[in-house]
Design a protein around this motif. Sequence first.
Motif: not given
Length: 296
Positions: A141-150
């Motif tokens: 989830l952390v890495r998915l969020a990072e893809e959206f600059d979150a």
Amino acid sequence: PRRAGDRAAVEAGLLPGLLPFGRGIDEAGAQSLGWGELPERGLDAKQMIEAAASGELKALVVGGVDVRDFDEPAAVRDALDEVPFLVSLEVRASEITDRADVVLPVAPAVEKNGTYINWEGRLRPFGQARSATSLTDRDVLVRLAEEFDADLGITTLSDLYTEVNPLMEWDGDPQDFTPASAQAPAVAGQGQVVLTSHKPMIDAGRLQDGAPWLAGSARRPVLLASAATLAAAGITPGADATLETERGTITLPAAIADLPDSVAWVPECSTGSVIHENLGGVGTVATLRATQEVAR
């Protein structure tokens, strides 16, 4: 609730939503916990399914969900078929992974460490039992969020503990409680019963996938009702009885139990008794009858 995880969710105020408003924490309470400004409440599961079915929602990330647990499994399947992009976080194949555009395997409990909260509110940490390099669901989830600059603020497990632990000792003033009005109870007519149910500890849940010996130790599914209810339907204890709604039927051996008249209990998700698929949710009015043998 039947699991320590449910107790932990209640203690953390995660009912009815994903933010701790269930415990009455307002903006001032969030500031006292060092959380900063609370984000807006997101969609709950039902709203997500409705938005996906209508085309309003363009993507879904689903993790560890059993479609059979929803009141309307068919509607959930339709929504998952309609959503343009579906991501599945799972430890084994499922109905979700069959439909997913991307499947991201995550570590099962034996391949990660963490902490449970038991029914007494005691912390029960556990270590990684099996050597593996699998990513946890938090990592994914952390890495998915990072893809959206979150930034979710939980890059490491210690980050998560730092955020959650203050909640365990929080004693601030709760918000005013607004009671919800109870729905009128269902009324059973002649030859009908009101359905009630729960999940036995061992049932047909997906944790029994590939574990036939564990699944074989489950209790035999039965239909429970009062003696008067069974007698009114012409059902002899030990004989098969059938519950029927517009959705379908469930047939199980009948047994007498200390239940109110015109109420019948069957397992929620056991072999031969998956109520949301075949009858409806708890509170559904169903016809109860003796099972008729079909002449061949």
